[in-house]
Each structure stands twice: as C-alpha cells, then as structure tokens.
Design a protein around this motif. Structure first.
Motif, PDB file in Angstrom:
ATOM      1  N   TYR A 269      23.316   3.806  17.826  1.00 21.23           N
ATOM      2  CA  TYR A 269      22.426   3.190  16.844  1.00 21.23           C
ATOM      3  C   TYR A 269      22.660   3.826  15.497  1.00 21.23           C
ATOM      4  N   ASN A 270      23.028   3.037  14.519  1.00 18.35           N
ATOM      5  CA  ASN A 270      23.456   3.598  13.244  1.00 18.35           C
ATOM      6  C   ASN A 270      22.835   2.875  12.050  1.00 18.35           C
ATOM      7  N   THR A 271      21.804   2.069  12.287  1.00 19.86           N
ATOM      8  CA  THR A 271      21.238   1.248  11.214  1.00 19.86           C
ATOM      9  C   THR A 271      20.381   2.081  10.274  1.00 19.86           C
ATOM     10  N   ALA A 272      20.599   1.947   8.972  1.00 17.72           N
ATOM     11  CA  ALA A 272      19.783   2.646   7.980  1.00 17.72           C
ATOM     12  C   ALA A 272      18.467   1.918   7.791  1.00 17.72           C
ATOM     13  N   VAL A 273      17.370   2.664   7.734  1.00 25.29           N
ATOM     14  CA  VAL A 273      16.070   2.074   7.464  1.00 25.29           C
ATOM     15  C   VAL A 273      15.383   2.889   6.380  1.00 25.29           C
ATOM     16  N   MET A 274      14.885   2.230   5.367  1.00 28.38           N
ATOM     17  CA  MET A 274      14.290   2.926   4.233  1.00 28.38           C
ATOM     18  C   MET A 274      13.295   2.009   3.554  1.00 28.38           C
ATOM     19  N   PRO A 275      12.006   2.406   3.433  1.00 29.63           N
ATOM     20  CA  PRO A 275      11.035   1.536   2.779  1.00 29.63           C
ATOM     21  C   PRO A 275      11.275   1.469   1.284  1.00 29.63           C
ATOM     22  N   GLU A 276      10.947   0.337   0.696  1.00 27.72           N
ATOM     23  CA  GLU A 276      11.061   0.166  -0.744  1.00 27.72           C
ATOM     24  C   GLU A 276       9.758   0.594  -1.418  1.00 27.72           C
ATOM     25  N   ALA A 277       9.864   1.239  -2.575  1.00 30.32           N
ATOM     26  CA  ALA A 277       8.689   1.781  -3.257  1.00 30.32           C
ATOM     27  C   ALA A 277       7.682   0.695  -3.603  1.00 30.32           C
ATOM     28  N   HIS A 278       8.171  -0.505  -3.982  1.00 30.60           N
ATOM     29  CA  HIS A 278       7.247  -1.530  -4.444  1.00 30.60           C
ATOM     30  C   HIS A 278       6.364  -2.073  -3.334  1.00 30.60           C
ATOM     31  N   GLU A 279       6.682  -1.757  -2.056  1.00 28.90           N
ATOM     32  CA  GLU A 279       5.887  -2.265  -0.953  1.00 28.90           C
ATOM     33  C   GLU A 279       4.538  -1.563  -0.850  1.00 28.90           C
ATOM     34  N   TYR A 280       4.367  -0.452  -1.560  1.00 31.10           N
ATOM     35  CA  TYR A 280       3.185   0.368  -1.376  1.00 31.10           C
ATOM     36  C   TYR A 280       2.488   0.621  -2.704  1.00 31.10           C
ATOM     37  N   ALA A 281       1.792  -0.350  -3.204  1.00 30.13           N
ATOM     38  CA  ALA A 281       1.020  -0.159  -4.431  1.00 30.13           C
ATOM     39  C   ALA A 281      -0.043   0.902  -4.172  1.00 30.13           C
ATOM     40  N   GLY A 282       0.012   1.984  -4.942  1.00 28.18           N
ATOM     41  CA  GLY A 282      -0.966   3.052  -4.762  1.00 28.18           C
ATOM     42  C   GLY A 282      -0.678   3.956  -3.587  1.00 28.18           C
ATOM     43  N   ARG A 283       0.419   3.763  -2.891  1.00 32.89           N
ATOM     44  CA  ARG A 283       0.767   4.596  -1.745  1.00 32.89           C
ATOM     45  C   ARG A 283       2.161   5.173  -1.956  1.00 32.89           C
ATOM     46  N   SER A 284       2.478   6.139  -1.117  1.00 30.47           N
ATOM     47  CA  SER A 284       3.794   6.752  -1.209  1.00 30.47           C
ATOM     48  C   SER A 284       4.875   5.762  -0.783  1.00 30.47           C
ATOM     49  N   PRO A 285       6.024   5.787  -1.439  1.00 35.97           N
ATOM     50  CA  PRO A 285       7.137   4.955  -0.978  1.00 35.97           C
ATOM     51  C   PRO A 285       7.669   5.392   0.376  1.00 35.97           C
ATOM     52  N   PHE A 286       7.173   6.507   0.896  1.00 40.92           N
ATOM     53  CA  PHE A 286       7.656   7.006   2.174  1.00 40.92           C
ATOM     54  C   PHE A 286       6.738   6.657   3.335  1.00 40.92           C
ATOM     55  N   HIS A 287       5.706   5.850   3.085  1.00 40.31           N
ATOM     56  CA  HIS A 287       4.980   5.264   4.209  1.00 40.31           C
ATOM     57  C   HIS A 287       5.911   4.291   4.926  1.00 40.31           C
ATOM     58  N   LEU A 288       5.724   4.160   6.226  1.00 45.05           N
ATOM     59  CA  LEU A 288       6.548   3.238   6.991  1.00 45.05           C
ATOM     60  C   LEU A 288       6.054   1.805   6.808  1.00 45.05           C
ATOM     61  N   THR A 289       6.969   0.872   6.904  1.00 43.68           N
ATOM     62  CA  THR A 289       6.611  -0.536   6.849  1.00 43.68           C
ATOM     63  C   THR A 289       6.059  -0.983   8.205  1.00 43.68           C
ATOM     64  N   GLU A 290       5.414  -2.132   8.222  1.00 44.63           N
ATOM     65  CA  GLU A 290       4.920  -2.682   9.483  1.00 44.63           C
ATOM     66  C   GLU A 290       6.074  -2.917  10.457  1.00 44.63           C
ATOM     67  N   GLU A 291       7.216  -3.357   9.934  1.00 45.32           N
ATOM     68  CA  GLU A 291       8.373  -3.608  10.791  1.00 45.32           C
ATOM     69  C   GLU A 291       8.899  -2.319  11.403  1.00 45.32           C
ATOM     70  N   GLN A 292       8.911  -1.264  10.628  1.00 48.55           N
ATOM     71  CA  GLN A 292       9.362   0.027  11.159  1.00 48.55           C
ATOM     72  C   GLN A 292       8.413   0.537  12.235  1.00 48.55           C
ATOM     73  N   ILE A 293       7.120   0.418  11.990  1.00 53.11           N
ATOM     74  CA  ILE A 293       6.140   0.868  12.980  1.00 53.11           C
ATOM     75  C   ILE A 293       6.259   0.057  14.257  1.00 53.11           C
ATOM     76  N   GLN A 294       6.477  -1.242  14.125  1.00 55.63           N
ATOM     77  CA  GLN A 294       6.639  -2.083  15.311  1.00 55.63           C
ATOM     78  C   GLN A 294       7.885  -1.692  16.086  1.00 55.63           C
ATOM     79  N   PHE A 295       8.979  -1.395  15.369  1.00 55.09           N
ATOM     80  CA  PHE A 295      10.194  -0.951  16.042  1.00 55.09           C
ATOM     81  C   PHE A 295       9.931   0.346  16.801  1.00 55.09           C
ATOM     82  N   PHE A 296       9.223   1.271  16.157  1.00 58.49           N
ATOM     83  CA  PHE A 296       8.890   2.533  16.816  1.00 58.49           C
ATOM     84  C   PHE A 296       8.067   2.283  18.071  1.00 58.49           C
ATOM     85  N   ASP A 297       7.058   1.422  17.991  1.00 60.08           N
ATOM     86  CA  ASP A 297       6.202   1.150  19.139  1.00 60.08           C
ATOM     87  C   ASP A 297       6.974   0.482  20.273  1.00 60.08           C
TER      88      ASP A 297
END
Length: 318
Positions: free
Chosen positions: A4-32
């Motif tokens: 598994y070699n896929t890069a995953v990185m959240p974009e800053a604009h997805e988190y108004a008022g939050r850190s750009p390092f919060h996970l996206t819903e898609e990332q959390i779903q993949f983790f689950d």
C-alpha cells in the motif's frame, strides 16, 4: 501480497477554523474499514531531523545505562544470535530530548488524535521501537490490545527511517481489527501470507495510524538498515473511565502533558498555527503549570493483547 503506497493528505481549506491536519471523513472511514491509515510526508523536515537525533540519543543512553539506575528499566533488551540488542525505549519525554514533547504538542499529532478519539483524547503511551542494522528478527502477528470497541483506540506511528518490503516492513491484515483473532490459527494456516495482507512501506516522516486491534507483524529478514519508529497511543478519556484499566487521577496526570507539549512546540515553531485544545471542562486539569507536569506517568497495568502464545497475553508489542 499488496504493497500500500497511496499518499493521503487533507487540504487546509477543508477545515475552516480547524487545523489542516484533522482527518477528512473519507480518511476516517478508511481507517474504520481497514484498521489503518497512512499519512505520507506528514512531519516537517526540521522536526523530523530533531526526532531522528533524539532517537540516536535514546539508543546511546540505553546502552550506557546500568542495572539499578533509575531509567534503566525503560530500555528493553533481548538476546539475538549475534548478541544482546536493545529494541525499545519507553517513556520518551523524560529522557532529555525535547523533540518528543514538540511532536506530541504539534497539530500534526493532536489534530489527528482529536479526529479519531474526540476532544478528550489522552496520550496513553509513548515509546520508540527499533531494529538495529543487523537485527532482522520477526515481530509475530499480534493485536496490541483487545477492548469492547465502544471507542477507537489507535497508535500513531512515526517512521524515522525508511522501511521497505525487502527490509522487514510491517505487514497489516485489513479488517482484522473488528474482533479478537485466533493468532495461532491464523499463523498455522497462512504463515506470513494471509489473504489481502498489506505490506506497509514507509519513508522518514511518514505516519501510520493503526487500530490497536488490527493484526500486524513483520517477518524475519537478513538485517538491513536501522529502522526506528516512534509510537504514541491515544484513547478517549470517556473510554478509560468506562473500560479502564486506569482511573480519573491517572487521566488527569496524563492530560497535563498536552498543554506542556504545546508550549514546547510553540517555543520551537512560533510560525506554525498551534492546535486549539478543545478538552471539555469535566476533564480539563486544574492549575495547569509546568511545575505540576510529570513527564513520566507510569501505567502499572495494561490492556491485554492477543498473541499466539497464551503466556504472552497482556504484553505490549508494536
């Protein structure tokens, strides 16, 4: 076997008022769904270099420590065919290297922890596990800790060195985190090649998030290069209150590490937007001053894991 070699990185604009390092819903779903998630190139080079230097210092300190000294028990050794080697350093924050606190206090860690365990995330473990250049010993299939799965419990694994398939890279069985596994049966039936097994190849600065119940391990190989990984485990305070094995006083002592770690990160990296700690009032420690922070908060007890040998139950491996 899949690498598994896929890069995953959240974009800053997805988190108004939050850190750009919060996970996206898609990332959390993949983790689950899979029990793991890879965050490529997650740690900036300057902090990574400081942590690599710290890792070198911890290894030197461990080999220099003597039986009976206060910190000697924090260094784990084992006997290999080529001699005695160290493979683990526990309780990183009191070992004289501020980089471990800088990492803990960074948005690169705390935003991820909040994403997976909620506002009342507790840093429960901190260690560095490593294989030296000539140490290619296997880490058997195992689950770190088995729990009722009412909450997420995960490890944040920061790779300080390159880890490749031919060098004994970690293997993960996606989806295996959903129940306690019969590790002996799995090993007997499939060896190191269960169906859908993933080989996790990592570069320095990459982070692997793994559910503490996902089955993982690494086969024996001829010793390659040095491979060091820093592990921070996180749990929700609510989960610990409900399921143990620690109490509210222990939670309070552990939570005091977070603002202290943030202070270290801000001092070193004032140009980086800090993480906003959203701990709820019922868990926020009182009188938050540096002189009240214990850098080593011992566990005393652990949540048992699953291994092939029943005699191994309760031990923690990485």
């Amino acid at each position: 076997m899949t690498t598994y070699n896929t890069a995953v990185m959240p974009e800053a604009h997805e988190y108004a008022g939050r850190s750009p390092f919060h996970l996206t819903e898609e990332q959390i779903q993949f983790f689950d769904d899979n029990g793991y998630l890879i965050l490529r190139n997650w740690i900036p080079q300057d902090l990574l270099q400081r942590l690599q230097n710290a890792g070198e210092a911890w290894i030197q300190q461990g080999y220099a420590s003597q039986e009976g000294q206060p910190l000697h028990k924090d260094y784990a050794f084992t006997q290999r065919p080529h001699g005695r080697v160290m493979f683990r350093v526990e309780y990183l924050h009191n070992k004289g290297q501020e980089a471990s606190l800088e990492l803990l206090g960074s948005p690169y860690v705390q935003a991820v922890a909040e994403s997976l365990t909620g506002a009342n995330f507790v840093p429960t473990y901190e260690s560095m596990v490593f294989k030296e250049k000539q140490d290619g010993a296997a880490i058997r299939w195992h689950q770190d800790a088995v729990h009722p799965r009412s909450y997420r419990i995960f490890n944040y694994d920061l790779y300080l060195d390159r880890s490749t398939a031919d060098g004994g890279a970690l293997r993960v069985i996606p989806g295996s985190q959903k129940r306690r596994q019969d590790i002996c049966d799995l090993t007997d039936r499939f060896g190191w090649e269960p169906e859908n097994v993933i080989t996790v190849e990592m570069e320095p600065g990459d982070v692997l998030l793994h559910d503490v119940m996902v089955v993982h391990g690494s086969p024996q190989v001829e010793g390659k290069n040095l491979r060091r990984t820093i592990y921070y485990e996180f749990r929700a305070a609510e989960e610990i209150i409900k399921e143990g094995p620690w109490d509210r006083t222990w939670i309070d002592r552990r939570l005091r590490l977070l603002p202290e770690a943030q202070r270290h990160f801000r001092q070193r990296y004032p140009q980086v937007e800090p993480f906003t700690w959203n701990v709820t009032p019922d868990f926020r420690p009182e009188n938050l001053t540096s002189d009240k922070v214990e850098l080593k908060v011992e566990h005393g007890t652990h949540t048992g894991g699953t291994f092939c040998s029943a005699g191994d139950a309760g031990k923690k491996e990485a």
